[in-house]
Scaffold this active site. Structure first.
Site, PDB file in Angstrom:
ATOM      1  N   ARG A 189       2.833  35.376  45.537  1.00 19.95           N
ATOM      2  CA  ARG A 189       2.889  34.270  44.999  1.00 19.95           C
ATOM      3  C   ARG A 189       3.190  34.354  43.359  1.00 19.95           C
ATOM      4  NH1 ARG A 189      -0.978  31.061  43.442  1.00 19.95           N
ATOM      5  NH2 ARG A 189      -2.211  31.722  45.191  1.00 19.95           N
TER       6      ARG A 189
ATOM      7  N   TYR B  17      22.122  14.902  40.317  1.00 19.51           N
ATOM      8  CA  TYR B  17      22.012  15.078  41.757  1.00 19.51           C
ATOM      9  C   TYR B  17      20.860  14.271  42.484  1.00 19.51           C
ATOM     10  CZ  TYR B  17      20.598  18.008  45.787  1.00 19.51           C
ATOM     11  OH  TYR B  17      20.299  18.339  47.055  1.00 19.51           O
TER      12      TYR B  17
ATOM     13  N   LYS C  68      23.907  26.937  46.531  1.00 24.25           N
ATOM     14  CA  LYS C  68      25.234  26.643  46.291  1.00 24.25           C
ATOM     15  C   LYS C  68      26.208  27.960  46.045  1.00 24.25           C
ATOM     16  CE  LYS C  68      23.545  22.645  47.022  1.00 24.25           C
ATOM     17  NZ  LYS C  68      23.393  21.795  45.998  1.00 24.25           N
TER      18      LYS C  68
HETATM   19  C1  LIG Z   1      22.133  21.178  45.594  1.00 24.01           C
HETATM   20  C2  LIG Z   1      21.856  20.759  44.289  1.00 24.01           C
HETATM   21  C3  LIG Z   1      20.260  20.776  43.543  1.00 24.01           C
HETATM   22  C4  LIG Z   1      19.247  20.932  44.636  1.00 24.01           C
HETATM   23  O1  LIG Z   1      19.229  22.213  45.319  1.00 24.01           O
HETATM   24  P1  LIG Z   1      18.516  22.533  46.402  1.00 24.01           P
HETATM   25  O2  LIG Z   1      18.775  23.969  46.415  1.00 24.01           O
HETATM   26  O3  LIG Z   1      19.325  21.720  47.593  1.00 24.01           O
HETATM   27  O4  LIG Z   1      17.080  22.229  46.281  1.00 24.01           O
HETATM   28  C5  LIG Z   1      20.401  20.477  42.311  1.00 24.01           C
HETATM   29  N1  LIG Z   1      21.508  20.256  41.438  1.00 24.01           N
HETATM   30  C6  LIG Z   1      22.710  20.322  42.022  1.00 24.01           C
HETATM   31  C7  LIG Z   1      23.772  19.933  41.256  1.00 24.01           C
HETATM   32  C8  LIG Z   1      22.785  20.635  43.169  1.00 24.01           C
HETATM   33  O5  LIG Z   1      24.185  20.702  43.746  1.00 24.01           O
END
Ligand SMILES: *Cc1c(COP(=O)(O)O)cnc(C)c1O
Length: 429
Positions: A81, A134, A243
């Site tokens: 952790r 977001y 992403k």
């Molecule tokens: C997807 C996304 C997030 C959140 O990320 P997760 O990995 O789904 O928790 C935050 N900001 C942007 C711009 C995103 O596209």
């Protein structure tokens, strides 16, 4: 041992500075510490054996900041952790893309955002943030942080961000401004924020309120290749690694990068909240990082081809693609200053209503109807009713998010195939 490890953190050959894409193959990893294995092993362990009781004591003293590190003293491994070799290697590699001093990885983009905000906000503070933002971040700021006594004021992205100064004036009346939070380009409109304006405002606040707010920028859309916010005034850069960095739509993770002293409070909160990334996800992400430049370059080239096709299509009213900004647009200058390419996620408006937009989505064959972005495969969705469903309708309309808008995240497929799919789907609009 310490010295040999340092060889694997080489950043130059003589005077030649190495590029991040080269460093992704092995930076921070010494094969000789792992039986010569070319690739970093997956350290699936919750805890680490100390060589001696004194070593255990030293490691804890460093981990909890009870004393400064001695010259050349590395923080020891204690418990996963707090740290783990796969986390460390991933974080070292993420930092390289932005010449950052340090990186921290998290179990999701939202874990990175929530941990960073909690580390920097206290009851009575105000967060000034960009819009649109977001959905998860918006929910956190609008619905959760107020119950901890944290208020917020928003400003619209776009142009050279004339909206920020008035938002700050309003926020000053509510309390201490502790965070300026931005998402640029904004999802799904691709509006930008002028980071130099944000930096100037933060510097002014340092004098007027005696506390400089930290500037946090969500760089998920263009980073880490096409936008480097630390170089333009951001203090903390945030990523959903789910992403582009993960890039294969099979991992959920997040990260922050920045100066070591700025990340220290966030790391402390991460240890206690337990929002770190797990070793297996880190290992997958290191594999992803080896092809990050290839993938982002290919999808960015594909996106231009697709954007041009859509611009000329009789059923498309407007394409919100950064590469099409006119020089007369105030955003153009910001784009040229802050961004290195237009990226591969953008929205477009079709001529017609929501039903027409849905017919396009329902007739896609190769392109998948799904939210998320930045993967090898092309995805499409309707922001109005899907990713931005939670945003009040009047706010969406003010920001230009209409029921006829579709968002596309272009992948690395052959662009001719994507166009063939779009052509037949758009014929149903
Ligand atoms: C997807 C996304 C997030 C959140 O990320 P997760 O990995 O789904 O928790 C935050 N900001 C942007 C711009 C995103 O596209």
């Amino acid at each position: 041992m310490t010295d040999r490890r340092r060889d694997y953190r080489k950043k130059t050959i003589g005077n030649h500075k190495l590029s991040p894409e080269t460093q992704m193959m092995g930076y921070g990893y010494d094969p000789m510490l792992s039986e010569g294995a070319l690739k970093a092993p997956l350290f699936m362990t919750s805890t680490f054996v100390f060589q001696s009781a004194q070593a255990g004591k030293d490691f804890f003293e460093i981990a909890y900041g009870k004393r400064a590190r001695a010259q050349g003293e590395e923080p020891g491994l204690i418990y996963s952790r707090i740290n783990n070799p796969d986390l460390e290697m991933l974080e070292d590699r993420l930092a390289l893309w932005e010449d950052a001093e340090k990186g921290l990885s998290f179990s999701s983009g939202m874990a990175a955002i929530a941990t960073s905000l909690l580390a920097y906000l206290r009851p009575g503070d105000v967060i000034v943030h960009s819009a649109p933002i977001y959905g998860g971040t918006e929910y956190l700021i609008r619905n959760i942080l107020p119950s901890f006594g944290i208020k917020s004021v928003e400003f619209e992205a776009g142009g050279d961000t004339p909206t920020l100064a008035p938002a700050i004036e309003e926020a000053k009346k509510l309390g201490r401004i502790a965070v300026i939070y931005g998402e640029t380009p904004a999802n799904p409109t691709n509006d930008l924020i002028d980071l130099h304006t944000a930096r100037d405002e933060a510097d002014k606040l340092a004098k007027t309120q005696g506390h400089r707010p930290v500037i946090m920028i969500d760089n998920t859309f263009l980073g880490p290749l096409w936008q480097k916010p630390l170089a333009h005034g951001a203090d903390i850069v945030i990523y959903s690694l789910t992403k582009y960095v993960g890039g294969h739509s099979d991992v959920v993770a997040g990260a922050v990068v920045g100066a070591a002293d700025v990340l220290t409070p966030i790391q402390g909160f991460r240890t206690i909240l337990g929002t770190m990334c797990d070793p297996y996800s880190c290992w997958l992400l290191m594999r992803s990082l080896e092809t990050l430049k290839l993938r982002m370059t290919a999808s960015t080239e594909n996106a231009r081809v697709i954007a041009e096709y859509l611009r000329d299509h009789p059923k498309v009213a407007k394409v919100h693609y950064l590469g099409f900004l006119e020089e007369s647009d105030p955003t153009y200058k910001i784009y040229k200053e802050q961004c290195l390419a237009a990226g591969s996620t953008f929205a477009f408006d079709i001529k017609g209503d929501e039903a027409a937009a849905f017919r396009v989505l329902d007739n896609l064959t190769i392109i998948k109807l799904a939210v998320s972005l930045g993967g090898t495969e092309t995805l499409m969705e309707a922001p109005y009713s899907m990713t931005h469903s939670d945003v009040p309708d009047d706010v969406k309309e003010r920001l230009g998010i209409m029921p006829s808008m579709l968002r596309i995240s272009v992948g690395v497929e052959n662009p001719d195939d994507l166009i063939a799919d779009l052509a037949q789907a758009l014929s149903h609009a």
